[in-house]
Motif scaffolding. Structure first.
Motif, PDB file in Angstrom:
ATOM      1  N   TYR A 120     -68.288  25.566 -14.142  1.00 39.20           N
ATOM      2  CA  TYR A 120     -68.861  26.517 -13.181  1.00 39.20           C
ATOM      3  C   TYR A 120     -68.061  26.589 -11.882  1.00 39.20           C
ATOM      4  O   TYR A 120     -68.447  27.293 -10.954  1.00 39.20           O
ATOM      5  CB  TYR A 120     -70.309  26.121 -12.868  1.00 39.20           C
ATOM      6  N   GLU A 121     -66.946  25.859 -11.822  1.00 39.59           N
ATOM      7  CA  GLU A 121     -66.161  25.864 -10.591  1.00 39.59           C
ATOM      8  C   GLU A 121     -65.367  27.148 -10.421  1.00 39.59           C
ATOM      9  O   GLU A 121     -65.124  27.597  -9.303  1.00 39.59           O
ATOM     10  CB  GLU A 121     -65.218  24.650 -10.588  1.00 39.59           C
ATOM     11  N   ASN A 122     -64.940  27.737 -11.521  1.00 38.04           N
ATOM     12  CA  ASN A 122     -64.160  28.974 -11.464  1.00 38.04           C
ATOM     13  C   ASN A 122     -64.869  30.069 -12.243  1.00 38.04           C
ATOM     14  O   ASN A 122     -65.669  29.795 -13.135  1.00 38.04           O
ATOM     15  CB  ASN A 122     -62.760  28.752 -12.049  1.00 38.04           C
ATOM     16  N   SER A 123     -64.585  31.300 -11.895  1.00 37.20           N
ATOM     17  CA  SER A 123     -65.149  32.456 -12.603  1.00 37.20           C
ATOM     18  C   SER A 123     -64.012  33.397 -12.976  1.00 37.20           C
ATOM     19  O   SER A 123     -63.813  34.442 -12.359  1.00 37.20           O
ATOM     20  CB  SER A 123     -66.177  33.171 -11.714  1.00 37.20           C
ATOM     21  N   GLU A 154     -64.456  41.911 -14.784  1.00 32.77           N
ATOM     22  CA  GLU A 154     -65.711  41.345 -14.302  1.00 32.77           C
ATOM     23  C   GLU A 154     -65.644  39.819 -14.377  1.00 32.77           C
ATOM     24  O   GLU A 154     -65.225  39.259 -15.400  1.00 32.77           O
ATOM     25  CB  GLU A 154     -66.885  41.854 -15.140  1.00 32.77           C
ATOM     26  N   PRO A 155     -66.057  39.096 -13.328  1.00 36.81           N
ATOM     27  CA  PRO A 155     -66.029  37.625 -13.366  1.00 36.81           C
ATOM     28  C   PRO A 155     -66.930  37.079 -14.474  1.00 36.81           C
ATOM     29  O   PRO A 155     -68.034  37.578 -14.697  1.00 36.81           O
ATOM     30  CB  PRO A 155     -66.556  37.233 -11.978  1.00 36.81           C
ATOM     31  N   LEU A 156     -66.438  36.068 -15.175  1.00 37.48           N
ATOM     32  CA  LEU A 156     -67.193  35.420 -16.245  1.00 37.48           C
ATOM     33  C   LEU A 156     -67.691  34.072 -15.731  1.00 37.48           C
ATOM     34  O   LEU A 156     -66.897  33.223 -15.329  1.00 37.48           O
ATOM     35  CB  LEU A 156     -66.309  35.226 -17.478  1.00 37.48           C
ATOM     36  N   VAL A 157     -68.994  33.878 -15.765  1.00 35.57           N
ATOM     37  CA  VAL A 157     -69.605  32.681 -15.207  1.00 35.57           C
ATOM     38  C   VAL A 157     -70.117  31.793 -16.335  1.00 35.57           C
ATOM     39  O   VAL A 157     -70.770  32.265 -17.268  1.00 35.57           O
ATOM     40  CB  VAL A 157     -70.769  33.042 -14.258  1.00 35.57           C
ATOM     41  N   ILE A 163     -64.808  32.575 -24.550  1.00 39.27           N
ATOM     42  CA  ILE A 163     -64.524  33.624 -25.539  1.00 39.27           C
ATOM     43  C   ILE A 163     -63.265  33.336 -26.332  1.00 39.27           C
ATOM     44  O   ILE A 163     -62.955  34.047 -27.283  1.00 39.27           O
ATOM     45  CB  ILE A 163     -64.407  35.011 -24.857  1.00 39.27           C
ATOM     46  N   ILE A 164     -62.529  32.285 -25.947  1.00 33.02           N
ATOM     47  CA  ILE A 164     -61.336  31.852 -26.674  1.00 33.02           C
ATOM     48  C   ILE A 164     -61.667  30.540 -27.377  1.00 33.02           C
ATOM     49  O   ILE A 164     -62.238  29.637 -26.755  1.00 33.02           O
ATOM     50  CB  ILE A 164     -60.142  31.653 -25.718  1.00 33.02           C
ATOM     51  N   PRO A 165     -61.355  30.396 -28.678  1.00 30.86           N
ATOM     52  CA  PRO A 165     -61.722  29.165 -29.409  1.00 30.86           C
ATOM     53  C   PRO A 165     -61.320  27.867 -28.716  1.00 30.86           C
ATOM     54  O   PRO A 165     -62.112  26.928 -28.648  1.00 30.86           O
ATOM     55  CB  PRO A 165     -61.006  29.347 -30.752  1.00 30.86           C
ATOM     56  N   THR A 166     -60.091  27.799 -28.194  1.00 29.22           N
ATOM     57  CA  THR A 166     -59.658  26.558 -27.553  1.00 29.22           C
ATOM     58  C   THR A 166     -60.486  26.248 -26.309  1.00 29.22           C
ATOM     59  O   THR A 166     -60.780  25.079 -26.025  1.00 29.22           O
ATOM     60  CB  THR A 166     -58.169  26.639 -27.178  1.00 29.22           C
ATOM     61  N   ASP A 167     -60.880  27.282 -25.566  1.00 24.20           N
ATOM     62  CA  ASP A 167     -61.732  27.064 -24.394  1.00 24.20           C
ATOM     63  C   ASP A 167     -63.109  26.557 -24.807  1.00 24.20           C
ATOM     64  O   ASP A 167     -63.711  25.718 -24.130  1.00 24.20           O
ATOM     65  CB  ASP A 167     -61.877  28.358 -23.593  1.00 24.20           C
ATOM     66  N   LEU A 168     -63.635  27.089 -25.925  1.00 27.95           N
ATOM     67  CA  LEU A 168     -64.929  26.638 -26.426  1.00 27.95           C
ATOM     68  C   LEU A 168     -64.871  25.157 -26.804  1.00 27.95           C
ATOM     69  O   LEU A 168     -65.772  24.381 -26.464  1.00 27.95           O
ATOM     70  CB  LEU A 168     -65.341  27.476 -27.632  1.00 27.95           C
ATOM     71  N   VAL A 169     -63.794  24.751 -27.493  1.00 27.29           N
ATOM     72  CA  VAL A 169     -63.646  23.346 -27.892  1.00 27.29           C
ATOM     73  C   VAL A 169     -63.567  22.444 -26.668  1.00 27.29           C
ATOM     74  O   VAL A 169     -64.254  21.409 -26.592  1.00 27.29           O
ATOM     75  CB  VAL A 169     -62.390  23.175 -28.776  1.00 27.29           C
ATOM     76  N   HIS A 170     -62.776  22.819 -25.695  1.00 29.34           N
ATOM     77  CA  HIS A 170     -62.620  21.996 -24.492  1.00 29.34           C
ATOM     78  C   HIS A 170     -63.946  21.853 -23.746  1.00 29.34           C
ATOM     79  O   HIS A 170     -64.276  20.770 -23.244  1.00 29.34           O
ATOM     80  CB  HIS A 170     -61.560  22.601 -23.576  1.00 29.34           C
ATOM     81  N   ALA A 171     -64.707  22.924 -23.677  1.00 27.96           N
ATOM     82  CA  ALA A 171     -65.991  22.871 -22.977  1.00 27.96           C
ATOM     83  C   ALA A 171     -67.000  22.024 -23.751  1.00 27.96           C
ATOM     84  O   ALA A 171     -67.758  21.238 -23.152  1.00 27.96           O
ATOM     85  CB  ALA A 171     -66.542  24.281 -22.780  1.00 27.96           C
ATOM     86  N   TRP A 172     -67.016  22.158 -25.070  1.00 30.26           N
ATOM     87  CA  TRP A 172     -67.973  21.391 -25.884  1.00 30.26           C
ATOM     88  C   TRP A 172     -67.620  19.909 -25.935  1.00 30.26           C
ATOM     89  O   TRP A 172     -68.493  19.073 -26.128  1.00 30.26           O
ATOM     90  CB  TRP A 172     -68.023  21.983 -27.294  1.00 30.26           C
ATOM     91  N   GLN A 173     -66.349  19.567 -25.787  1.00 24.68           N
ATOM     92  CA  GLN A 173     -65.972  18.153 -25.768  1.00 24.68           C
ATOM     93  C   GLN A 173     -66.536  17.436 -24.541  1.00 24.68           C
ATOM     94  O   GLN A 173     -66.706  16.215 -24.561  1.00 24.68           O
ATOM     95  CB  GLN A 173     -64.446  18.013 -25.804  1.00 24.68           C
ATOM     96  N   LYS A 174     -66.821  18.185 -23.495  1.00 25.17           N
ATOM     97  CA  LYS A 174     -67.393  17.602 -22.286  1.00 25.17           C
ATOM     98  C   LYS A 174     -68.887  17.862 -22.168  1.00 25.17           C
ATOM     99  O   LYS A 174     -69.517  17.427 -21.200  1.00 25.17           O
ATOM    100  CB  LYS A 174     -66.688  18.169 -21.048  1.00 25.17           C
ATOM    101  N   ALA A 175     -69.475  18.590 -23.138  1.00 23.98           N
ATOM    102  CA  ALA A 175     -70.891  18.962 -23.066  1.00 23.98           C
ATOM    103  C   ALA A 175     -71.760  17.934 -23.795  1.00 23.98           C
ATOM    104  O   ALA A 175     -71.288  17.155 -24.629  1.00 23.98           O
ATOM    105  CB  ALA A 175     -71.092  20.346 -23.678  1.00 23.98           C
ATOM    106  N   THR A 176     -73.032  17.953 -23.460  1.00 21.24           N
ATOM    107  CA  THR A 176     -73.990  17.046 -24.092  1.00 21.24           C
ATOM    108  C   THR A 176     -75.227  17.819 -24.542  1.00 21.24           C
ATOM    109  O   THR A 176     -75.558  18.883 -24.000  1.00 21.24           O
ATOM    110  CB  THR A 176     -74.421  15.928 -23.133  1.00 21.24           C
TER     111      THR A 176
END
Length: 333
Positions: A120-123, A154-157, A163-176
């Protein structure tokens, strides 16, 4: 990005992949936004085989979800599978990573995925994500920026930017989920694949510089066929841009700043260029400065090669003004 579900008791092992109809022989349907999307259940071996043939890798990450949620996820995917291929193609709102995220959230029901605060630091905008992930494929970036319009700015929050597979993986690796990590940290490699190599020497910028040099040189050569060749190319791109903005249903093809230098009006009113050429050159010069300033400021609207091509187009219009003046002097003598 897809979801792999296995049921050893029944010998089932499928990749549930959200995809569009084949675009290979339907490029015009793609540009018109007429392709449809839907969920496919593909045997894992078949899914991996197509990537192996293309020399691309497949990496598998384990979702650490309770068994009840996994059963629920299978039910959710079966329901969407039964809906068939019925939704218009939309790579922005219904991409493979976006739908994988939505399916998991639907299976979790009321349980929330808790993301790392860095999400949530960048949009960023969709255009910025496109540029970030196409740096090794400059022609992809060139055509992507040629197609996408202002909707991609439009900013994505938060989850919107996954929306990119690699971004999804990186975010889920840090998610709980329920206090436990959502993804296993290390992937299981199903198919070995080499990273995509960068473009060769013939990049969009090389083409733009060649056109610019020829356009400047033609101020001395005065070869009309080159001017008409450039006019034809500008008109073709202009017709393409006009079609995308005015008639296409493809997502993110609303207003695009490239429509200012690339439009079919110069050809339509070419006979009267002595009246509009100078004001038009002024508009193009301001456009180039404006796009360059926006790029240096960090908000990329067009590629640098687009700007150089427009400068080459300015040289062509200048050449036509100069030719007209020379003809009048000779007539007077």
């Amino acid at each position: 990005a897809c979801l792999r579900l296995q049921c050893p008791a029944f010998g089932m092992d499928y990749c549930f992949s959200y995809e569009s109809e084949g675009v290979q022989n339907r490029v015009l349907d793609f540009l018109a936004g007429k392709l449809m999307m839907g969920l496919f259940a593909i045997p894992v071996e078949d899914y991996c085989a197509q990537y192996r043939e293309e020399g691309r890798g497949v990496y598998e990450y384990t979702l650490n979800l309770p068994i009840e949620v996994k059963r629920n996820l299978w039910r959710v995917l079966d329901e969407h599978l039964a809906e068939g291929i019925r939704l218009p193609y939309d790579y922005y709102h219904r991409g493979c990573a976006t739908t994988a995220l939505e399916f998991v959230k639907e299976a979790l029901d009321e349980t929330k995925i808790v993301y790392d605060k860095s999400l949530y630091e960048n949009s960023p905008t969709a255009r910025e994500l496109c540029i970030k992930h196409s740096k090794r494929a400059l022609w992809v970036q060139f055509f992507a920026l040629l197609i996408v319009g202002n909707e991609a700015d439009e900013p994505l929050v938060g989850e919107q930017q996954l929306i990119i597979p690699t971004d999804l993986v990186h975010a889920w690796q840090k998610a709980t989920v329920n206090g436990k990590p959502l993804l296993a940290s290390e992937p299981n490699i199903l198919v070995e694949g080499e990273p995509k190599v960068a473009d060769g020497w013939f990049t969009p910028m090389v083409l733009a510089i060649i056109l610019l040099i020829l356009s400047i040189a033609n101020l001395l050569w005065k070869r009309p066929y080159f001017d008409w060749l450039m006019l034809a190319a500008q008109t073709l791109v202009g017709c393409f841009m006009t079609y995308l903005i005015c008639f296409s249903d493809l997502c993110c093809t609303d207003w695009n700043w490239l429509i200012i230098p690339f439009n079919p009006l110069p050809l339509i009113f070419w006979h009267w260029r002595k009246y509009w050429a100078l004001p038009y050159i002024g508009i193009l010069v301001m456009w180039c400065f404006g796009m360059a300033a926006m790029t240096l400021w960090g908000h990329v609207l067009v590629d640098w090669s687009h700007i150089v091509m427009v400068i080459a187009w300015i040289m062509i219009v200048i050449n036509q003004i100069d030719t007209k003046v020379v003809c009048r002097i000779k007539y007077t003598k």
